[in-house]
Write a protein that holds these residues in place. Structure first.
Motif, PDB file in Angstrom:
ATOM      1  N   THR A 154       0.544  -1.150   0.087  1.00  0.00           N
ATOM      2  CA  THR A 154       0.438   0.009   0.064  1.00  0.00           C
ATOM      3  C   THR A 154       1.160   1.459  -0.396  1.00  0.00           C
ATOM      4  O   THR A 154       1.883   0.650   0.792  1.00  0.00           O
ATOM      5  N   GLN A 155       0.495   2.011  -0.318  1.00  0.00           N
ATOM      6  CA  GLN A 155       0.986   3.234  -0.472  1.00  0.00           C
ATOM      7  C   GLN A 155       0.650   3.858   0.786  1.00  0.00           C
ATOM      8  O   GLN A 155       0.775   5.757   0.950  1.00  0.00           O
ATOM      9  N   PHE A 156      -0.335   4.009   1.528  1.00  0.00           N
ATOM     10  CA  PHE A 156      -0.857   4.744   3.032  1.00  0.00           C
ATOM     11  C   PHE A 156      -0.621   3.914   4.125  1.00  0.00           C
ATOM     12  O   PHE A 156      -0.721   2.481   4.122  1.00  0.00           O
ATOM     13  N   THR A 210       2.629   8.946   3.131  1.00  0.00           N
ATOM     14  CA  THR A 210       2.049   7.671   2.131  1.00  0.00           C
ATOM     15  C   THR A 210       3.235   8.049   1.147  1.00  0.00           C
ATOM     16  O   THR A 210       3.922   9.141   1.332  1.00  0.00           O
ATOM     17  N   THR A 212       2.630   7.838  -2.518  1.00  0.00           N
ATOM     18  CA  THR A 212       2.545   8.277  -3.367  1.00  0.00           C
ATOM     19  C   THR A 212       3.379   9.162  -4.212  1.00  0.00           C
ATOM     20  O   THR A 212       3.355   9.108  -5.531  1.00  0.00           O
ATOM     21  N   ALA A 249      -6.371   3.806   1.419  1.00  0.00           N
ATOM     22  CA  ALA A 249      -6.780   4.222   0.242  1.00  0.00           C
ATOM     23  C   ALA A 249      -7.387   5.807   1.212  1.00  0.00           C
ATOM     24  O   ALA A 249      -7.724   6.855   1.478  1.00  0.00           O
ATOM     25  N   TYR A 252      -6.430   5.883   4.965  1.00  0.00           N
ATOM     26  CA  TYR A 252      -6.034   7.683   4.566  1.00  0.00           C
ATOM     27  C   TYR A 252      -6.634   8.986   4.626  1.00  0.00           C
ATOM     28  O   TYR A 252      -6.510  10.083   5.061  1.00  0.00           O
TER      29      TYR A 252
END
Length: 391
Positions: A154-156, A210, A212, A249, A252
């Motif tokens: 994940t990016q969060f 994050t 991202t 996401a 977040y």
């Protein structure tokens, strides 16, 4: 010309009150007792000491995508706990189900537990936190984490921390001065070991990050916790544990809105956030507002132990050590005279009596001495009992 003004009383009765369910809880892949807290909002003119009203008598359970159900037991009013051996499984999806004592039913959409990468590093750096932005400032230490593989699942991320200061008294307290009704002091033996204590605390703010915007999937210099330098005045060793939660996401976005709402300065001209709704919905009435969030996350944790010398050297320059500043005092005679500062000039007596009220007696090499209480009794800055995780 006279200037006049008036204050118009605010009528709270004119505000329509909606009693809303508030859900606060999470599960993770950690095997432990997880908690779900259920409360109802209260009106503005309600009991100021009561922030919410617990939702008691509900049935609460979590179900995964394979149909496995885990029931939560109400151990405190409005607080429901899983069995101690419960932990989510990476890759599975989980839903929360709630059936209240009033017969209302709520649920969340399925949420997958994603694995959390390891925290690569925890480190510290000298920093200054502004107070009012003008005349006050607080020198201290800022703790950061790095995550090398932050885009693996994940990016969060959301972060939590807990820490502990080991507090060791320089001198051994073996006497106690007990104030008598006539104003004198009786010196008696003191046998409790108050040499070593521990002071623990935990996070109280939302911490998000994050990856991202990271080109290589790294997270660098994520600020976790700021501690004022004065917090380390009696510390002999320090430990901090950071827990990283891999979240969706949607989670977040929710926590980011809550964070922005909480950090608003309360001005009339602030951008109004409105009601921040979570992921819990009513089965019977989808239009019903439900507050709070049920979080599903994978976790990773890292703990470090630090000597004071491991802190940024600039931090050490701002620590005031009471055992160095307030020197040990030898004393003979009536302790009442010492605490009433009868041996100093009357012009500074009040100031001196305040200072001496922080001194405690102990015996060293057969003579009475007095030292600042932080240097004699560790309980003033901590609690007895070593935490299980301490080496």
């Amino acid at each position: 010309m006279a200037l006049t003004s008036c204050v118009e009383e605010f009528e709270t009765d004119s505000i329509k009150f909606e009693q809303l369910l508030v859900v606060d809880g999470n599960i993770s892949d950690q095997v432990k007792q997880h908690a779900i807290h259920l409360n109802y909002t209260i009106p503005m003119d309600g009991n100021l000491a009561q922030q919410n009203a617990p939702a008691t008598g509900a049935s609460v359970w979590v179900e995964d995508n394979l149909g496995n159900k885990t029931y939560f037991t109400e151990l405190e009013p409005g607080s429901y706990y899983s069995p101690n051996d419960f932990g989510g499984v990476i890759g599975r999806s989980y839903q929360l189900f709630i059936s209240t004592a009033e017969g209302k039913n709520y649920q969340t959409p399925p949420q997958e537990i994603m694995s959390a990468p390891e925290i690569s590093n925890i480190y510290n750096r000298f920093s200054i936190e502004l107070g009012d932005g003008e005349s006050t400032y607080y020198p201290g230490v800022q703790f950061f984490v790095d995550v090398a593989d932050a885009a693996s699942s994940t990016q969060f991320y959301r972060y939590e921390w807990n820490d502990a200061h080991q507090v060791t008294a320089r001198y051994t307290k073996n006497l106690d001065a007990v104030l008598q009704t006539n104003g004198s002091y009786k010196v008696v033996p003191f046998t409790l070991n108050v040499k070593e204590c521990y002071r623990e605390s935990r996070f109280n703010k939302i911490i998000l990050a994050t990856s991202t915007n990271s080109s290589n999937g790294e997270l660098l210099e994520v600020p976790i916790k700021f501690s004022q330098a004065e917090d380390f005045d009696v510390t002999t060793m320090y430990s901090i544990e950071v827990t990283q939660r891999a979240i969706s996401a949607e989670a977040y976005s929710y926590f980011r809105k809550i964070k922005e709402f909480n950090e608003s300065n309360g001005s009339l001209f602030d951008k109004q956030q409105g009601t921040v709704l979570g992921n819990v919905v009513s089965v019977e009435n989808p239009d019903e507002k439900v507050l709070g969030y049920f979080e599903v996350s994978g976790t990773s944790s890292k703990r470090v132990f630090l000597q004071l010398s491991d802190l940024d050297p600039q931090v050490l320059d701002h620590i005031i050590y009471p055992c160095t500043v307030f020197h040990i005092k030898e004393f003979e005679g009536d302790l009442r005279d010492f605490y009433n500062a009868t041996d100093v000039d009357e012009s500074i007596r009040h100031q001196e009596t305040v200072l001496r009220s922080f001194y405690e007696i102990f015996d060293q090499f057969g003579r009475w001495h007095l030292a600042h209480r932080h240097c004699v009794d560790c309980r003033y800055r901590g609690s007895l009992g070593k935490p299980d995780y301490w080496p």
